[in-house]
Design an enzyme around this catalytic site. Structure first.
Site, PDB file in Angstrom:
ATOM      1  N   GLU A  65       0.922  -1.099   0.015  1.00  0.00           N
ATOM      2  CA  GLU A  65      -0.122   0.053   0.110  1.00  0.00           C
ATOM      3  C   GLU A  65       0.892   1.304   0.059  1.00  0.00           C
ATOM      4  O   GLU A  65       0.490   2.249  -0.709  1.00  0.00           O
ATOM      5  CB  GLU A  65      -1.064  -0.022   0.991  1.00  0.00           C
ATOM      6  CG  GLU A  65      -1.924  -1.046   1.185  1.00  0.00           C
ATOM      7  CD  GLU A  65      -1.774  -2.451   1.542  1.00  0.00           C
ATOM      8  OE1 GLU A  65      -0.559  -2.610   1.960  1.00  0.00           O
ATOM      9  OE2 GLU A  65      -2.687  -3.455   1.703  1.00  0.00           O
ATOM     10  N   HIS A 134     -12.081  -5.271   9.291  1.00  0.00           N
ATOM     11  CA  HIS A 134     -12.721  -5.256   7.992  1.00  0.00           C
ATOM     12  C   HIS A 134     -14.065  -4.418   7.751  1.00  0.00           C
ATOM     13  O   HIS A 134     -14.776  -4.646   6.911  1.00  0.00           O
ATOM     14  CB  HIS A 134     -12.959  -6.482   7.455  1.00  0.00           C
ATOM     15  CG  HIS A 134     -11.434  -7.088   7.172  1.00  0.00           C
ATOM     16  ND1 HIS A 134     -10.762  -7.747   8.055  1.00  0.00           N
ATOM     17  CD2 HIS A 134     -10.874  -7.489   6.175  1.00  0.00           C
ATOM     18  CE1 HIS A 134      -9.615  -8.193   7.567  1.00  0.00           C
ATOM     19  NE2 HIS A 134      -9.683  -8.144   6.247  1.00  0.00           N
TER      20      HIS A 134
END
Lengths: 339, 327
Positions: A65, A134
């Site tokens: 990322e 999540h």
């Protein structure tokens, strides 16, 4: 808005269509991210793009990322318009530096000399038992840090128009789509996640809220999936003679304060529904806006229904206890109306 | 081996950067003595000077053109100047003036110059992914420009280092990663932070060339950079260059450097790379003693002009703080 056909699209297809149309229009637009190529994005936001544009413009990245968000920053400075998808907003911590110290600050640090036109797309929201890492919503986190716009659509129509605006914007835009609005086959169906979307490109200005339901008695201010929860609640409330207005902010930054004030000036009551954490976030900002700008219009203290300040629990009864729902919204509205 | 003109240009660059840094050092302490107050005086904030590391910037930049992108660290002045940043705008930015590069909004660690595609970051290793992105853009645009990312040896232990090398190698991008190994991450010596002696060895993990330049010699750096830059320009992918260099001053100005011995500090001054390079050029007759002296004088004039410009420039209007959040 010219409605010639009644073509129906899911939100995810509306987003990918908006991206595709901008890629056709502007060769500097490209997409990169995790599983955005062959897979089409875990939540379908880039479906079909690889087949249409090839791997040079639709680039699957390693799970790196920091590198690919940072690469988007560099590419944007050097004249491209990258769209970078970072699967879940919960994962932003691994590259937060590139987001809030680089993407969001370089234009300012350069005294306006350098533009960083990036769209970072990501999925937000819970409700399906995916646990604490999540399921977060977190738009307040990005809204709190100056220098990036924060877009949070609720419908297929808005999702396409806002995506087109986000790509054309010269600023970094964090574009957050709720998993529950995408129209995915593997999520509880949301009937409004499929809707008419015009085929031609159109732009919805970022920073303009939208009244999703007109009402007289109270204003429900919210975004994203909670717009649908609020609309469901409004149907119930209407049977009880309570006429709720539902204001969809559509973006947190810029925040359409005028629309909030105008609605509260009309209804005199404010309920904020926020799937993000309760404290120090959007709900507080909206209420403060009204206290500062429309205090005299209020007939009752504002009420907020938000996610309590706890991590998202995994177990269904625990998560549902925490999440705002249409029943809870209706109950909060009744409380606000003194019923 | 660089030709005579290049050697003389490099000498001048080294000299002007050194004089710039030494002058900033003096100016920095104006108003900060006798009691050190970081916010007081002519130049606010932290000040990280690169004296000793000039050969790295100059040796690499000799191969670059303004359209090449360069990303630097929190210690950026030598790299910025070597890459062609306007010295007046740099000085004015350091002073926080309206005429500065970012109208005083960036400061000495956050310099952004569209004219030379230069950027830097106050965060360790975080200029590296940006360089990858610049190179990605150049590839997409069909340009043979390249990106160079300078970073310190401390940054080589950050995730961004590894991610950036991997991505650049994977996508075969024109990036030259240049590690300035001055052996100190603030106060922590490299052998207390890094398990291997040479970060250039890490290039092997990404299947790219890794080159060690074991001394702080502008010519050796020039040679190593020349190969890496031409490889990147012809589409041959990234390289990693590591230079063992010296940080003559503290991590920041005001750093008493209690972690270094007086002997070490004295030795650093003795082996100053600029003086050594100058002596060599005179010995090899690439430069006369008079030329060398002229260079110092010319640089002195240029630096003084920049500092005067910065000093006499106005501060921005305070309310300008609210501008430029969005484009």
């Amino acid at each position: 808005m010219a409605i010639e056909t009644k073509r129906l699209l899911t939100t995810s297809r509306a987003i990918s269509e908006g991206i595709a149309q901008e890629m056709e229009r502007d060769p500097s637009v490209f997409v990169m991210g995790e599983d955005i190529g062959t897979y089409g994005g875990i939540f379908g936001a880039t479906e079909g793009l690889l087949a249409k544009f090839g791997p040079e413009r639709v680039m699957d990245t390693p799970i790196s990322e920091t590198a690919f968000i940072g690469a988007a920053v560099g590419a944007a400075i050097s004249g491209m318009r990258p769209i970078a998808e970072l699967m879940f907003v919960d994962f932003f911590g691994v590259c937060m530096d590139q987001i809030y110290n680089h993407m969001a600050k370089i234009h300012y640090e350069s005294g306006g000399n350098v533009k960083v036109p990036i769209v970072v797309t990501t999925a937000i929201g819970g409700g399906y038992g995916d646990g604490a890492q999540h399921s977060q919503t977190l738009y307040g986190t990005f809204a709190h840090l100056p220098g990036m716009k924060v877009v949070v659509p609720s419908t297929p129509y808005d999702a396409k128009g806002l995506m087109i605006s986000a790509i054309r914007d010269d600023n970094p835009v964090v574009y957050m789509f709720h998993k529950g609005i995408m129209g995915l086959g593997w999520m509880t169906p949301n009937p409004r996640a499929t809707a008419h979307v015009p085929e031609e490109p159109y732009a919805i200005p970022i920073g303009k809220a939208d009244v999703k339901r007109e009402g007289r008695d109270l204003t429900i201010v919210t975004v994203s999936l909670m717009v649908h929860r609020a609309l469901d609640a409004a149907v119930d409330l209407a049977t009880e003679g309570i006429d709720a207005e539902v204001l969809d902010l559509r973006s947190i930054v810029p925040l359409d304060r005028e629309a909030i004030l105008a609605s509260v000036a009309k209804t005199h009551r404010l309920l904020v529904v926020d799937e993000d954490y309760r404290s120090f976030g959007m709900s507080g900002e909206v209420i403060t806006t009204v206290i500062e700008g429309a205090f005299d219009h209020l007939d009752a203290p504002p009420v907020r229904l938000a996610y309590p300040d706890v991590p998202i629990p995994y177990s269904r009864p625990l998560e549902q206890f925490c999440l705002p729902s249409s029943d809870k919204i209706a109950a909060a509205a009744r409380q606000l109306m003194g019923r | 081996m660089p030709d005579n003109k290049t050697l003389r240009d490099m000498h001048y660059q080294l000299v002007r950067i050194r004089l710039f840094e030494e002058t900033i050092q003096k100016v920095y302490f104006e108003g900060k003595t006798p009691a050190f107050d970081i916010a007081a005086g002519t130049v606010p904030g932290e000040m990280h000077l690169a004296a000793g590391q000039e050969p790295v910037a100059v040796g690499v930049a000799a191969h670059l053109r303004p359209s090449d992108a360069v990303t630097a660290t929190h210690r950026p002045h030598h790299i910025a100047l070597a890459h062609g940043m306007d010295i007046r705008k740099l000085a004015a930015e350091i002073f926080g003036k309206e005429t500065g590069l970012g109208h005083g909004k960036g400061g000495h660690m956050h310099l952004f110059d569209p004219a030379t595609n230069f950027g830097c970051s106050g965060i360790i290793a975080e200029g590296m992914p940006t360089a990858v992105g610049h190179a990605l853009a150049f590839k997409k645009q069909g340009r043979d420009d390249i990106a160079v990312s300078f970073f310190g040896e401390g940054a080589a232990n950050q995730g961004a280092f590894h991610e950036s090398l991997n991505l650049a190698a994977l996508w075969r991008l024109g990036v030259v990663f240049v590690c300035e190994d001055n052996a100190w991450a603030i106060s922590v010596p490299k052998d207390k932070a890094t398990a291997i002696a040479n970060n250039s060895d890490r290039a092997a993990a990404y299947g790219i060339p890794g080159v060690l330049v074991p001394d702080n010699d502008p010519v050796a750096i020039y040679e190593a950079a020349g190969e890496a830059v031409s490889r990147a320009r012809r589409g041959g992918g990234p390289s990693l260059i590591e230079v063992k260099t010296d940080r003559l001053f503290g991590h920041f100005e005001g750093d008493a450097q209690a972690y270094r011995t007086p002997q070490e500090l004295a030795l650093l001054q003795e082996r100053d790379a600029i003086r050594a390079f100058e002596r060599r050029l005179i010995e090899s007759a690439d430069l006369t003693a008079k030329d060398a002296q002229d260079a110092w004088e010319r640089a002195r004039t240029e630096v003084d002009d920049a500092i005067d410009f910065a000093r006499s420039s106005p501060y921005p209007e305070p309310s300008a703080a609210l501008q430029h959040v969005f484009a």
